[in-house]
Write an enzyme that holds these catalytic residues in place. Structure first.
Site, PDB file in Angstrom:
ATOM      1  N   ASP A  51       0.719  -9.844  14.840  1.00 54.10           N
ATOM      2  CA  ASP A  51      -0.675  -9.481  14.547  1.00 54.10           C
ATOM      3  C   ASP A  51      -1.280 -10.352  13.450  1.00 54.10           C
ATOM      4  OD1 ASP A  51       0.928  -8.457  12.553  1.00 54.10           O
ATOM      5  OD2 ASP A  51      -0.013  -6.470  12.513  1.00 54.10           O
TER       6      ASP A  51
ATOM      7  N   THR B 139       0.813  -1.219   0.000  1.00 50.65           N
ATOM      8  CA  THR B 139       0.000   0.000   0.000  1.00 50.65           C
ATOM      9  C   THR B 139       0.845   1.268   0.000  1.00 50.65           C
ATOM     10  OG1 THR B 139      -0.191  -0.244   2.403  1.00 50.65           O
ATOM     11  CG2 THR B 139      -2.034  -1.038   1.074  1.00 50.65           C
TER      12      THR B 139
ATOM     13  N   GLN C  27      -6.159 -14.553   2.792  1.00 52.19           N
ATOM     14  CA  GLN C  27      -4.808 -14.883   3.226  1.00 52.19           C
ATOM     15  C   GLN C  27      -4.662 -16.387   3.449  1.00 52.19           C
ATOM     16  OE1 GLN C  27      -2.654 -12.211   5.705  1.00 52.19           O
ATOM     17  NE2 GLN C  27      -1.577 -13.856   6.763  1.00 52.19           N
TER      18      GLN C  27
ATOM     19  N   LYS D 101      -5.377  -2.669  12.759  1.00 54.03           N
ATOM     20  CA  LYS D 101      -5.822  -1.356  12.300  1.00 54.03           C
ATOM     21  C   LYS D 101      -7.158  -1.005  12.939  1.00 54.03           C
ATOM     22  CE  LYS D 101      -2.355  -1.293   9.435  1.00 54.03           C
ATOM     23  NZ  LYS D 101      -1.802  -2.575   9.848  1.00 54.03           N
TER      24      LYS D 101
ATOM     25  N   LYS E 125       9.077   5.561  15.061  1.00 52.05           N
ATOM     26  CA  LYS E 125       8.339   6.793  14.867  1.00 52.05           C
ATOM     27  C   LYS E 125       9.280   7.981  15.061  1.00 52.05           C
ATOM     28  CE  LYS E 125       4.209   5.148  14.108  1.00 52.05           C
ATOM     29  NZ  LYS E 125       3.552   5.333  12.801  1.00 52.05           N
ATOM     30  N   THR E 126       9.248   8.922  14.123  1.00 50.65           N
ATOM     31  CA  THR E 126      10.051  10.131  14.209  1.00 50.65           C
ATOM     32  C   THR E 126       9.127  11.337  14.131  1.00 50.65           C
ATOM     33  OG1 THR E 126      10.367  10.480  11.835  1.00 50.65           O
ATOM     34  CG2 THR E 126      11.830   8.892  12.905  1.00 50.65           C
TER      35      THR E 126
ATOM     36  N   ARG F  81      -8.387   0.880   5.230  1.00 51.63           N
ATOM     37  CA  ARG F  81      -7.412   1.546   4.371  1.00 51.63           C
ATOM     38  C   ARG F  81      -8.043   1.989   3.067  1.00 51.63           C
ATOM     39  NH1 ARG F  81      -2.514  -2.846   4.915  1.00 51.63           N
ATOM     40  NH2 ARG F  81      -1.829  -2.299   6.999  1.00 51.63           N
TER      41      ARG F  81
ATOM     42  N   HIS G 149       9.086   0.198   5.898  1.00 49.85           N
ATOM     43  CA  HIS G 149       9.635   0.993   6.993  1.00 49.85           C
ATOM     44  C   HIS G 149      10.354   0.068   7.966  1.00 49.85           C
ATOM     45  CE1 HIS G 149       6.273  -0.471   9.388  1.00 49.85           C
ATOM     46  NE2 HIS G 149       5.409   0.039   8.511  1.00 49.85           N
TER      47      HIS G 149
ATOM     48  N   HIS H  66       9.063  -3.304   9.020  1.00 50.60           N
ATOM     49  CA  HIS H  66       9.189  -4.428   8.090  1.00 50.60           C
ATOM     50  C   HIS H  66      10.594  -5.047   8.136  1.00 50.60           C
ATOM     51  CE1 HIS H  66       5.963  -2.007   5.952  1.00 50.60           C
ATOM     52  NE2 HIS H  66       5.385  -3.182   6.116  1.00 50.60           N
TER      53      HIS H  66
ATOM     54  N   LYS I 125       5.964   0.909  20.026  1.00 52.12           N
ATOM     55  CA  LYS I 125       6.604   0.610  18.746  1.00 52.12           C
ATOM     56  C   LYS I 125       7.729   1.594  18.458  1.00 52.12           C
ATOM     57  CE  LYS I 125       3.051  -1.778  16.035  1.00 52.12           C
ATOM     58  NZ  LYS I 125       2.256  -1.743  14.795  1.00 52.12           N
TER      59      LYS I 125
END
Length: 406
Positions: A193, A41, A172, A83, A231-232, A87, A46, A49, A228
């Site tokens: 997850d 997507t 899946q 989520k 994150k920035t 999405r 990131h 992954h 997690k």
């Protein structure tokens, strides 16, 4: 040679698994074909992954064959796992572009040559399905009552779960069945997850093919507080250098909490565990040496050794160890803005998102230009501020930019 199962356990990858004794035995005695799914997507993976990529790399180095499955079909629905919102749907062209970008990033760690690894797209079998046939042949094996107990659905039920998303588990599970039939794939790996989806696929293979299959989930990248990582202030820590520069990538890991050094070295590098334990045992200022190793090794894996060297040199220059400023992230303005207000320039270059944020930054003493603290909110940049053609902007304690004229 150490069993890869023991390696994965020692380094802290495995969160859950379905058949511990059987998995340990087949990973030691057989060559297993396994798969991990990647959601296309976006046009970049990131840092979250990256653990999955390392999981795959350790398995491949031990002689097992990875399948990187990109969800070109399921991306048209969206995975509700983890989520709280549905999405947005993408076009086929957008998904194809994202897949090509993802393969390039995976290739940093996974060898796709000569069939050593496979890149598959579930659009190849999902997009041409006959819905009635699919529901009759596949849907008949799924219990709605059992599906509703899955955590991924329970979270979404409170806000509303569309029937479109409810189909995701079936798809899946079907992916695992197709890969089992086509490539002899007997194991699925994934984030924690994905546990419910993995179990669904295994059950489907058992019912349709009367064959055993296995599942393992890997731990998520979290810090010592359980949150997690990755994150920035600018969002996610991307693997694409155009989204997160190699310098910013390096600096993120250079500045991790002391308590997170061992976990990051274990999960995100190939540094031997004996060395990781030595580095992680360092105290006080000495732990910074371990952080430098971590930052360099992770940046090298994602961006290559030359970019890692440049990022390290830039960091050392900025913090008084070296002189090479060439790799400091650069931002540019058109010549017409040379004498513009400093706050306008900060917003134009996206150093800050708004003038209000620029004003707050200056008021709090968090902005310097060429090592001089800015105190005047109406300040402008002058020709004399450009040393050797650039201006060094420091935002906060550790964010540096080299401002140049286009």
């Amino acid at each position: 040679m150490q069993n890869v199962y023991d390696t994965l356990c020692e380094r802290g990858y495995i969160k859950q698994l379905t058949h511990e004794d059987e998995i340990k035995k087949i990973l030691e005695e057989d060559k297993v074909t396994f798969y991990i799914g990647f959601d296309p997507t976006g046009d970049s993976l990131h840092i979250g992954h990256f653990i999955a990529m390392m999981f795959m790399a350790h398995m491949q180095r031990a002689g097992h064959r990875p399948i990187a499955l990109v969800g070109g079909g399921t991306a048209m629905i969206g995975d509700p796992s983890g989520k709280t919102d549905m999405r947005k749907m993408l076009s086929k062209e957008e998904i194809d572009h994202n897949i090509s970008c993802i393969k390039k990033q995976l290739s940093r760690l996974i060898d796709f040559s000569d069939g050593k690894a496979i890149l598959e797209n579930n659009a190849n079998w999902l997009l041409n399905l006959n819905y009635v046939d699919f529901i009759r042949d596949i849907g008949a094996h799924f219990s709605v009552n059992r599906m509703l107990t899955a955590e991924c659905f329970k979270q979404r039920l409170e806000k509303g779960l569309s029937f479109l998303e409810f189909n995701y588990m079936l798809m899946q599970g079907y992916d695992f069945l197709v890969l089992n039939q086509k490539y002899g794939c007997s194991m699925q790996l994934g984030g924690d997850d994905q546990w419910s989806n993995i179990i669904a696929g295994m059950e489907l293979i058992r019912k349709k093919e009367s064959r055993a299959s296995y599942g393992m989930t890997c731990t998520l990248l979290t810090n010592s507080d359980g949150n997690k990582m990755g994150k920035t202030v600018n969002g996610a820590l991307w693997l694409d250098p155009d989204k997160t520069s190699p310098y910013d990538f390096y600096q993120y890991f250079r500045n991790v909490n002391d308590l997170d050094v061992e976990k990051c070295l274990s999960l995100l590098t190939f540094v031997p565990m004996d060395e990781i334990r030595r580095l992680s045992s360092l105290k006080d200022q000495e732990i910074n040496e371990a952080k430098k190793v971590l930052a360099f090794e992770v940046t090298k894996l994602i961006h290559g050794e030359q970019e890692a060297i440049k990022a390290r040199s830039a960091a050392e220059a900025l913090f008084g160890v070296g002189t090479n400023m060439s790799s400091v992230p650069s931002i540019s303005i058109p010549g017409t803005m040379k004498n513009a207000g400093l706050m306008d320039i900060l917003v134009h270059t996206k150093v800050v998102p708004s003038k209000a944020e620029a004003r707050r930054l200056i008021e709090q003493g968090g902005l310097t230009i060429n090592d001089i603290k800015v105190v005047d909110k109406t300040a402008t940049l002058l020709d004399t501020d450009f040393k050797d053609g650039s201006v060094l902007i420091k935002k906060g304690k550790k964010k540096y930019y080299s401002l140049i004229i286009e």
